[in-house]
Scaffold this motif. Structure first.
Motif, PDB file in Angstrom:
ATOM      1  N   GLY A 155     -12.686  -1.326  20.652  1.00 16.08           N
ATOM      2  CA  GLY A 155     -11.791  -0.261  20.226  1.00 16.08           C
ATOM      3  C   GLY A 155     -11.369  -0.439  18.779  1.00 16.08           C
ATOM      4  O   GLY A 155     -11.318   0.528  18.000  1.00 16.08           O
ATOM      5  N   TYR A 156     -11.079  -1.669  18.401  1.00 18.55           N
ATOM      6  CA  TYR A 156     -10.696  -1.946  17.013  1.00 18.55           C
ATOM      7  C   TYR A 156     -11.887  -1.750  16.062  1.00 18.55           C
ATOM      8  O   TYR A 156     -11.722  -1.248  14.946  1.00 18.55           O
ATOM      9  N   LEU A 157     -13.068  -2.172  16.497  1.00 13.27           N
ATOM     10  CA  LEU A 157     -14.265  -1.937  15.686  1.00 13.27           C
ATOM     11  C   LEU A 157     -14.467  -0.444  15.449  1.00 13.27           C
ATOM     12  O   LEU A 157     -14.731  -0.013  14.320  1.00 13.27           O
ATOM     13  N   PHE A 158     -14.325   0.342  16.510  1.00 12.19           N
ATOM     14  CA  PHE A 158     -14.537   1.783  16.392  1.00 12.19           C
ATOM     15  C   PHE A 158     -13.554   2.391  15.403  1.00 12.19           C
ATOM     16  O   PHE A 158     -13.924   3.250  14.590  1.00 12.19           O
ATOM     17  N   ASN A 159     -12.312   1.941  15.445  1.00  7.73           N
ATOM     18  CA  ASN A 159     -11.317   2.394  14.465  1.00  7.73           C
ATOM     19  C   ASN A 159     -11.790   2.113  13.040  1.00  7.73           C
ATOM     20  O   ASN A 159     -11.678   2.954  12.153  1.00  7.73           O
ATOM     21  N   ASP A 160     -12.268   0.893  12.825  1.00  7.86           N
ATOM     22  CA  ASP A 160     -12.768   0.513  11.498  1.00  7.86           C
ATOM     23  C   ASP A 160     -13.879   1.454  11.046  1.00  7.86           C
ATOM     24  O   ASP A 160     -13.881   1.939   9.903  1.00  7.86           O
ATOM     25  N   LEU A 161     -14.832   1.707  11.929  1.00  5.97           N
ATOM     26  CA  LEU A 161     -15.979   2.526  11.555  1.00  5.97           C
ATOM     27  C   LEU A 161     -15.588   3.978  11.315  1.00  5.97           C
ATOM     28  O   LEU A 161     -16.139   4.638  10.424  1.00  5.97           O
ATOM     29  N   LEU A 162     -14.638   4.474  12.098  1.00  5.88           N
ATOM     30  CA  LEU A 162     -14.148   5.838  11.850  1.00  5.88           C
ATOM     31  C   LEU A 162     -13.529   5.932  10.459  1.00  5.88           C
ATOM     32  O   LEU A 162     -13.727   6.928   9.741  1.00  5.88           O
ATOM     33  N   SER A 171      -3.565   6.244   7.615  1.00  2.00           N
ATOM     34  CA  SER A 171      -2.376   6.482   8.418  1.00  2.00           C
ATOM     35  C   SER A 171      -2.730   6.715   9.888  1.00  2.00           C
ATOM     36  O   SER A 171      -2.093   6.164  10.788  1.00  2.00           O
ATOM     37  N   LEU A 172      -3.753   7.530  10.129  1.00  2.00           N
ATOM     38  CA  LEU A 172      -4.174   7.790  11.513  1.00  2.00           C
ATOM     39  C   LEU A 172      -4.764   6.536  12.141  1.00  2.00           C
ATOM     40  O   LEU A 172      -4.573   6.285  13.330  1.00  2.00           O
ATOM     41  N   LYS A 173      -5.460   5.733  11.358  1.00  2.00           N
ATOM     42  CA  LYS A 173      -6.019   4.478  11.872  1.00  2.00           C
ATOM     43  C   LYS A 173      -4.913   3.583  12.417  1.00  2.00           C
ATOM     44  O   LYS A 173      -5.068   2.946  13.466  1.00  2.00           O
ATOM     45  N   ARG A 174      -3.776   3.539  11.720  1.00  2.00           N
ATOM     46  CA  ARG A 174      -2.645   2.734  12.192  1.00  2.00           C
ATOM     47  C   ARG A 174      -2.106   3.279  13.517  1.00  2.00           C
ATOM     48  O   ARG A 174      -1.745   2.527  14.420  1.00  2.00           O
ATOM     49  N   LYS A 175      -2.040   4.601  13.638  1.00  2.00           N
ATOM     50  CA  LYS A 175      -1.552   5.198  14.882  1.00  2.00           C
ATOM     51  C   LYS A 175      -2.522   4.934  16.037  1.00  2.00           C
ATOM     52  O   LYS A 175      -2.101   4.652  17.165  1.00  2.00           O
ATOM     53  N   LEU A 176      -3.805   5.028  15.762  1.00  2.00           N
ATOM     54  CA  LEU A 176      -4.813   4.803  16.798  1.00  2.00           C
ATOM     55  C   LEU A 176      -4.866   3.352  17.247  1.00  2.00           C
ATOM     56  O   LEU A 176      -5.240   3.061  18.390  1.00  2.00           O
ATOM     57  N   HIS A 177      -4.481   2.440  16.359  1.00  2.00           N
ATOM     58  CA  HIS A 177      -4.524   1.010  16.669  1.00  2.00           C
ATOM     59  C   HIS A 177      -3.729   0.694  17.940  1.00  2.00           C
ATOM     60  O   HIS A 177      -4.128  -0.168  18.730  1.00  2.00           O
ATOM     61  N   ARG A 178      -2.638   1.400  18.130  1.00  2.00           N
ATOM     62  CA  ARG A 178      -1.769   1.165  19.284  1.00  2.00           C
ATOM     63  C   ARG A 178      -2.507   1.372  20.604  1.00  2.00           C
ATOM     64  O   ARG A 178      -2.236   0.687  21.589  1.00  2.00           O
ATOM     65  N   TYR A 179      -3.447   2.310  20.608  1.00  2.00           N
ATOM     66  CA  TYR A 179      -4.117   2.673  21.861  1.00  2.00           C
ATOM     67  C   TYR A 179      -5.548   2.133  21.980  1.00  2.00           C
ATOM     68  O   TYR A 179      -6.119   2.145  23.073  1.00  2.00           O
ATOM     69  N   ALA A 180      -6.137   1.696  20.868  1.00  2.00           N
ATOM     70  CA  ALA A 180      -7.554   1.313  20.862  1.00  2.00           C
ATOM     71  C   ALA A 180      -7.845   0.167  21.822  1.00  2.00           C
ATOM     72  O   ALA A 180      -8.831   0.192  22.568  1.00  2.00           O
ATOM     73  N   ARG A 181      -7.002  -0.856  21.807  1.00  2.00           N
ATOM     74  CA  ARG A 181      -7.198  -2.013  22.678  1.00  2.00           C
ATOM     75  C   ARG A 181      -7.146  -1.605  24.142  1.00  2.00           C
ATOM     76  O   ARG A 181      -8.001  -2.005  24.951  1.00  2.00           O
ATOM     77  N   LEU A 255      -5.208  11.945  19.680  1.00  2.00           N
ATOM     78  CA  LEU A 255      -4.854  11.709  18.285  1.00  2.00           C
ATOM     79  C   LEU A 255      -6.024  11.948  17.334  1.00  2.00           C
ATOM     80  O   LEU A 255      -5.817  12.162  16.135  1.00  2.00           O
ATOM     81  N   LEU A 256      -7.244  11.902  17.836  1.00  2.00           N
ATOM     82  CA  LEU A 256      -8.415  12.106  16.983  1.00  2.00           C
ATOM     83  C   LEU A 256      -8.422  13.535  16.446  1.00  2.00           C
ATOM     84  O   LEU A 256      -7.960  14.457  17.112  1.00  2.00           O
ATOM     85  N   PRO A 257      -8.939  13.727  15.236  1.00  2.00           N
ATOM     86  CA  PRO A 257      -9.000  15.094  14.683  1.00  2.00           C
ATOM     87  C   PRO A 257      -9.708  16.036  15.652  1.00  2.00           C
ATOM     88  O   PRO A 257     -10.772  15.699  16.183  1.00  2.00           O
ATOM     89  N   GLU A 258      -9.132  17.207  15.864  1.00  2.00           N
ATOM     90  CA  GLU A 258      -9.700  18.141  16.832  1.00  2.00           C
ATOM     91  C   GLU A 258     -11.073  18.658  16.409  1.00  2.00           C
ATOM     92  O   GLU A 258     -11.868  19.067  17.253  1.00  2.00           O
ATOM     93  N   ASN A 259     -11.358  18.627  15.109  1.00  2.00           N
ATOM     94  CA  ASN A 259     -12.670  19.087  14.653  1.00  2.00           C
ATOM     95  C   ASN A 259     -13.726  17.984  14.698  1.00  2.00           C
ATOM     96  O   ASN A 259     -14.905  18.243  14.450  1.00  2.00           O
TER      97      ASN A 259
END
Length: 343
Positions: A155-162, A171-181, A255-259
């Motif tokens: 999950g953390y790797l995927f955040n990095d790659l996004l 900013s969104l990466k920080r928000k997603l970090h909470r749920y990625a794990r 939280l991911l962009p809808e597009n």
């Protein structure tokens, strides 16, 4: 055939579900996740083998070191391949190990920042897996930590790659970090659930020992018919524990962009396959029977793929799909008729 083509050919042979998901990602994210998965699958193959613990430690170290060079060293790669093929036991992973050169060539063709992230989380995975070679899983907290090393790091790797691919902002990466794990935990815990019979035969112990002891059970007695009711009670606790992580997973997607529909689909397909797998396992004693494989149907998979495309860009419709899918778990646990799904 190029190295990348060879890797794409190996992917469905080591995981049909992830091969399906990864292919829906946009380029170049698809190739980055594909090679990441193959690399982590090699680490997982080391962990799953019956090799002595110290042998695994050396193989973890040897393989991770191949990810840390300025450029690929053919001699070191060949030596590592020989060690993996001769010191591990494996089945369908053989072709993956035999094509280590192609996997690493594909890895070294990626941008530096992508390689750094793959290496960072791969090292975290290998170190964590080694810790659990000597540490038993006594509690759900232990199971969570183990699941983090196996799947949470992805999950953390995927955040990095996004972020590297400019699909999300810092900013969104920080928000997603909470749920990625916890997204990773939701997917790993369903594997732990449905693979219990196979793992028991292979002497792998991923269910908390305190949970089994609570019902007077052990890995050697779970499959006995006289223990059916107790085994199902333990099964129910496993599912209830996992439900909180499913809720975190849908929050990650919302939280991911809808597009970013392809990215959302990549996440939606395994999440809803996991939910349906929990439904299939709930109150199902076949989970404990050797030789039985409890899994969702191809028709269910096709429906999930279709809905992820049709509903993926709407948070409102996604939440409705998720809520109605989750409602099917509780009635099955108590023996009631499952709620209907949306069309």
């Amino acid at each position: 055939m190029s190295d990348v083509e060879r890797c794409w050919g190996i992917l469905p042979k080591v995981s049909r579900s992830f091969a399906l998901c990864i292919r829906v990602l946009p380029k170049p994210l698809d190739e980055q996740m594909m090679v990441s998965y193959l690399i982590y699958r090699i680490i997982d193959t080391i962990e799953d083998s019956n090799a002595p613990v110290e042998t695994k430690k050396e193989l973890f170290k040897q393989f991770v070191s191949l990810l840390s060079m300025r450029e690929l060293d053919d001699e070191s790669t060949e030596n590592c391949k020989t060690e993996l093929l001769t010191k591990l036991n494996y089945t369908y992973e053989r072709e993956l190990l035999e094509n280590l050169q192609a996997v690493l060539q594909t890895y070294y063709s990626q941008p530096l920042m992508v390689r750094r992230s793959i290496r960072k989380w791969g090292r975290e995975m290998a170190d964590g897996m080694y810790k659990f070679q000597k540490k038993p899983i006594d509690t759900f907290e232990d199971q969570n930590l183990y699941s983090y090393y196996v799947a949470g790091v992805i999950g953390y790797l995927f955040n990095d790659l996004l972020y590297y691919n400019r699909i999300i902002t810092r900013s969104l990466k920080r928000k997603l970090h909470r749920y990625a794990r916890e997204f990773g935990l939701a997917l790993q815990k369903v594997n732990i659930l449905r693979d219990i019979a196979y793992d028991a035969l292979s002497k792998r112990r991923y269910w908390p020992r305190m949970l089994l002891a609570k019902y007077g059970l052990s890995y050697g007695s779970l499959h006995l018919r006289e223990n059916k009711d107790k085994a199902l009670q333990a099964l129910h606790e496993q599912i209830r524990d996992a439900q909180q992580y499913l809720h975190s997973a849908i929050q990650y997607i919302l939280l991911l962009p809808e597009n970013a529909i392809k990215v959302r689909r990549f996440c939606l397909i395994p999440l809803f396959m996991a939910i349906e797998s929990y439904v299939k396992c709930a109150n199902n004693y076949e989970v404990f029977e050797s030789g039985k494989v409890v899994k969702i149907t191809r028709e269910q998979v096709h429906e999930i793929v279709e809905k992820s495309d049709r509903l993926g860009s709407s948070n409102e419709r996604l939440m409705k799909w998720f809520t109605e899918s989750m409602l099917k778990i509780e009635p099955v646990l108590v023996g009631e008729k499952p709620a209907s799904d949306i069309g």
